[in-house]
Design a protein around this motif. Structure first.
Motif, PDB file in Angstrom:
ATOM      1  N   GLU A 152      70.179 -23.146  86.599  1.00  0.00           N
ATOM      2  CA  GLU A 152      71.569 -22.480  85.152  1.00  0.00           C
ATOM      3  C   GLU A 152      71.551 -20.977  85.974  1.00  0.00           C
ATOM      4  N   PRO A 153      72.949 -20.626  85.325  1.00  0.00           N
ATOM      5  CA  PRO A 153      73.764 -19.525  85.996  1.00  0.00           C
ATOM      6  C   PRO A 153      73.050 -18.554  85.673  1.00  0.00           C
ATOM      7  N   VAL A 154      72.956 -17.260  86.669  1.00  0.00           N
ATOM      8  CA  VAL A 154      72.148 -16.287  86.586  1.00  0.00           C
ATOM      9  C   VAL A 154      73.037 -14.663  85.452  1.00  0.00           C
ATOM     10  N   VAL A 155      72.317 -14.969  84.685  1.00  0.00           N
ATOM     11  CA  VAL A 155      73.079 -13.876  84.167  1.00  0.00           C
ATOM     12  C   VAL A 155      72.450 -12.514  84.051  1.00  0.00           C
ATOM     13  N   ALA A 156      73.341 -11.574  84.749  1.00  0.00           N
ATOM     14  CA  ALA A 156      72.780  -9.950  84.831  1.00  0.00           C
ATOM     15  C   ALA A 156      72.395  -9.432  83.195  1.00  0.00           C
ATOM     16  N   ALA A 157      71.256  -8.618  83.415  1.00  0.00           N
ATOM     17  CA  ALA A 157      70.534  -7.849  81.716  1.00  0.00           C
ATOM     18  C   ALA A 157      71.686  -6.644  81.259  1.00  0.00           C
ATOM     19  N   ASP A 158      71.680  -6.927  79.998  1.00  0.00           N
ATOM     20  CA  ASP A 158      72.756  -5.735  79.583  1.00  0.00           C
ATOM     21  C   ASP A 158      72.299  -4.849  79.440  1.00  0.00           C
ATOM     22  N   PRO A 159      72.187  -3.486  80.847  1.00  0.00           N
ATOM     23  CA  PRO A 159      72.021  -2.569  80.849  1.00  0.00           C
ATOM     24  C   PRO A 159      71.586  -2.156  79.648  1.00  0.00           C
ATOM     25  N   PHE A 160      72.758  -1.751  78.666  1.00  0.00           N
ATOM     26  CA  PHE A 160      73.127  -0.942  77.115  1.00  0.00           C
ATOM     27  C   PHE A 160      72.154  -1.555  76.221  1.00  0.00           C
ATOM     28  N   ALA A 161      71.420  -3.089  76.243  1.00  0.00           N
ATOM     29  CA  ALA A 161      70.944  -3.951  74.910  1.00  0.00           C
ATOM     30  C   ALA A 161      68.913  -3.366  75.348  1.00  0.00           C
ATOM     31  N   ALA A 162      68.714  -3.460  77.128  1.00  0.00           N
ATOM     32  CA  ALA A 162      67.500  -2.762  77.260  1.00  0.00           C
ATOM     33  C   ALA A 162      67.265  -1.752  76.726  1.00  0.00           C
ATOM     34  N   GLU A 163      68.789  -0.579  77.114  1.00  0.00           N
ATOM     35  CA  GLU A 163      67.636   0.915  76.607  1.00  0.00           C
ATOM     36  C   GLU A 163      67.802   0.890  75.323  1.00  0.00           C
ATOM     37  N   ILE A 164      68.495  -0.046  74.417  1.00  0.00           N
ATOM     38  CA  ILE A 164      68.215  -0.300  73.066  1.00  0.00           C
ATOM     39  C   ILE A 164      66.759  -1.000  72.451  1.00  0.00           C
ATOM     40  N   LYS A 176      65.100   4.642  65.350  1.00  0.00           N
ATOM     41  CA  LYS A 176      63.954   5.348  63.619  1.00  0.00           C
ATOM     42  C   LYS A 176      65.667   5.568  62.645  1.00  0.00           C
ATOM     43  N   PRO A 177      64.689   5.238  61.709  1.00  0.00           N
ATOM     44  CA  PRO A 177      66.055   4.808  60.498  1.00  0.00           C
ATOM     45  C   PRO A 177      67.169   6.517  60.169  1.00  0.00           C
ATOM     46  N   GLY A 178      68.350   5.510  60.641  1.00  0.00           N
ATOM     47  CA  GLY A 178      69.582   6.769  60.834  1.00  0.00           C
ATOM     48  C   GLY A 178      70.312   7.401  62.052  1.00  0.00           C
ATOM     49  N   ASP A 179      69.583   6.106  63.324  1.00  0.00           N
ATOM     50  CA  ASP A 179      69.552   6.434  64.528  1.00  0.00           C
ATOM     51  C   ASP A 179      71.245   5.108  64.796  1.00  0.00           C
ATOM     52  N   PHE A 180      71.439   6.139  66.116  1.00  0.00           N
ATOM     53  CA  PHE A 180      72.685   5.314  66.783  1.00  0.00           C
ATOM     54  C   PHE A 180      73.211   5.400  67.498  1.00  0.00           C
ATOM     55  N   VAL A 181      73.265   4.745  68.429  1.00  0.00           N
ATOM     56  CA  VAL A 181      73.762   4.604  70.226  1.00  0.00           C
ATOM     57  C   VAL A 181      75.380   3.961  70.299  1.00  0.00           C
ATOM     58  N   TRP A 182      76.114   4.458  71.464  1.00  0.00           N
ATOM     59  CA  TRP A 182      77.470   4.309  72.144  1.00  0.00           C
ATOM     60  C   TRP A 182      77.121   4.268  73.172  1.00  0.00           C
ATOM     61  N   ARG A 183      77.754   3.191  73.892  1.00  0.00           N
ATOM     62  CA  ARG A 183      77.315   2.924  74.936  1.00  0.00           C
ATOM     63  C   ARG A 183      78.275   3.857  75.742  1.00  0.00           C
ATOM     64  N   GLU A 184      77.417   4.426  77.365  1.00  0.00           N
ATOM     65  CA  GLU A 184      78.299   5.131  77.842  1.00  0.00           C
ATOM     66  C   GLU A 184      79.724   4.577  78.507  1.00  0.00           C
ATOM     67  N   GLY A 185      80.625   5.001  78.637  1.00  0.00           N
ATOM     68  CA  GLY A 185      81.782   5.120  78.189  1.00  0.00           C
ATOM     69  C   GLY A 185      82.839   3.867  77.959  1.00  0.00           C
ATOM     70  N   ALA A 186      82.015   3.362  76.245  1.00  0.00           N
ATOM     71  CA  ALA A 186      82.645   3.289  75.341  1.00  0.00           C
ATOM     72  C   ALA A 186      84.116   2.491  74.729  1.00  0.00           C
ATOM     73  N   ALA A 187      84.621   3.942  75.249  1.00  0.00           N
ATOM     74  CA  ALA A 187      86.032   4.158  75.004  1.00  0.00           C
ATOM     75  C   ALA A 187      86.937   3.724  75.786  1.00  0.00           C
ATOM     76  N   GLY A 188      86.249   3.243  76.802  1.00  0.00           N
ATOM     77  CA  GLY A 188      87.560   2.874  78.032  1.00  0.00           C
ATOM     78  C   GLY A 188      87.320   1.036  78.402  1.00  0.00           C
ATOM     79  N   ILE A 189      86.454   0.845  76.999  1.00  0.00           N
ATOM     80  CA  ILE A 189      86.195  -0.536  77.260  1.00  0.00           C
ATOM     81  C   ILE A 189      87.273  -1.363  76.286  1.00  0.00           C
ATOM     82  N   GLU A 190      87.855  -2.700  77.419  1.00  0.00           N
ATOM     83  CA  GLU A 190      89.655  -3.541  76.307  1.00  0.00           C
ATOM     84  C   GLU A 190      88.535  -4.088  76.104  1.00  0.00           C
ATOM     85  N   GLY A 191      89.461  -4.381  74.359  1.00  0.00           N
ATOM     86  CA  GLY A 191      89.281  -6.035  74.309  1.00  0.00           C
ATOM     87  C   GLY A 191      89.722  -5.290  72.095  1.00  0.00           C
TER      88      GLY A 191
END
Length: 210
Positions: free
Chosen positions: A65-77, A83-98
């Motif tokens: 099976e291909p080795v897929v690196a864990a997403d540190p952002f998802a792991a952090e969440i 908690k209700p009312g909380d949110f989080v953006w990935r660091e450097g999200a503004a520089g990600i294209e798509g």
């Protein structure tokens, strides 16, 4: 008077001749035997046949099976939780294209924002309460207003409204109690609603799932 001087010589010749004949005959008799001995092929040695075991069938090789690196952002969440009312953006999200896409999970009471296939933000939400179910499906944003008031529910404020349906379902800022509590809209934390408003446009797809 008889001449006997030649007898010894004749006798010697006769003896020599007789010896020569005997030798010739001996050779004639022995030659065929000797030749037969030389011409007889060597008998092959008898070697017991040893059965050779058939090679076992090779075990099928299963591709790794291909080795897929864990997403540190998802792991952090996952580690921190929201908690209700909380949110989080990935660091450097503004520089990600798509292209931007939003997915809302009613069962999780979460909104997930993607850039292409990369998760860039997660927020708590509040969807429709019983009797005011939030519709499921994929809806493009059709209208955006930073300042907006509901025409159906007592002129209630709907900051950073992003309309999804013609009957008024939208994304907008509102109270997040930790359970479904809206009249069908998807409520977002105020700061997150403002941030999301900046990165979407008309036509951005919003997928709502159970």
């Amino acid at each position: 008077m008889e001449n006997t001087s030649g007898l010894p010589a004749m006798r010697q010749a006769a003896i020599f001749f007789a010896s020569l004949c005997c030798a010739t005959m001996a050779v004639a008799v022995a030659a065929p035997v000797f030749a037969a001995t030389l011409e007889t092929p060597e008998q092959p040695a008898l070697v017991a046949a040893v059965p050779v075991a058939a090679a076992p069938d090779a075990e099928p090789v299963t591709p790794a099976e291909p080795v897929v690196a864990a997403d540190p952002f998802a792991a952090e969440i996952a580690d921190k939780g929201l908690k209700p009312g909380d949110f989080v953006w990935r660091e450097g999200a503004a520089g990600i294209e798509g292209p931007v896409g939003v997915t809302v999970s009613i069962s999780d009471q979460r909104a997930y924002v993607y850039r292409g296939e990369t998760l860039v933000a997660v927020s708590t939400v509040s969807t429709g309460k019983p009797g005011h179910r939030t519709p499921t499906g994929t809806f493009p944003i059709t209208e955006k207003r930073a300042v907006h008031f509901s025409s159906k529910y007592d002129n209630a404020p709907m900051p950073h409204m992003q309309r999804l349906t013609n009957d008024g379902v939208a994304l907008h800022a509102g109270r997040i109690p930790g359970h479904p509590a809206s009249h069908g809209c998807v409520r977002l934390p105020a700061k997150f609603a403002a941030d999301l408003f900046k990165v979407t446009r008309r036509g951005t797809p919003v997928t709502i799932t159970l």
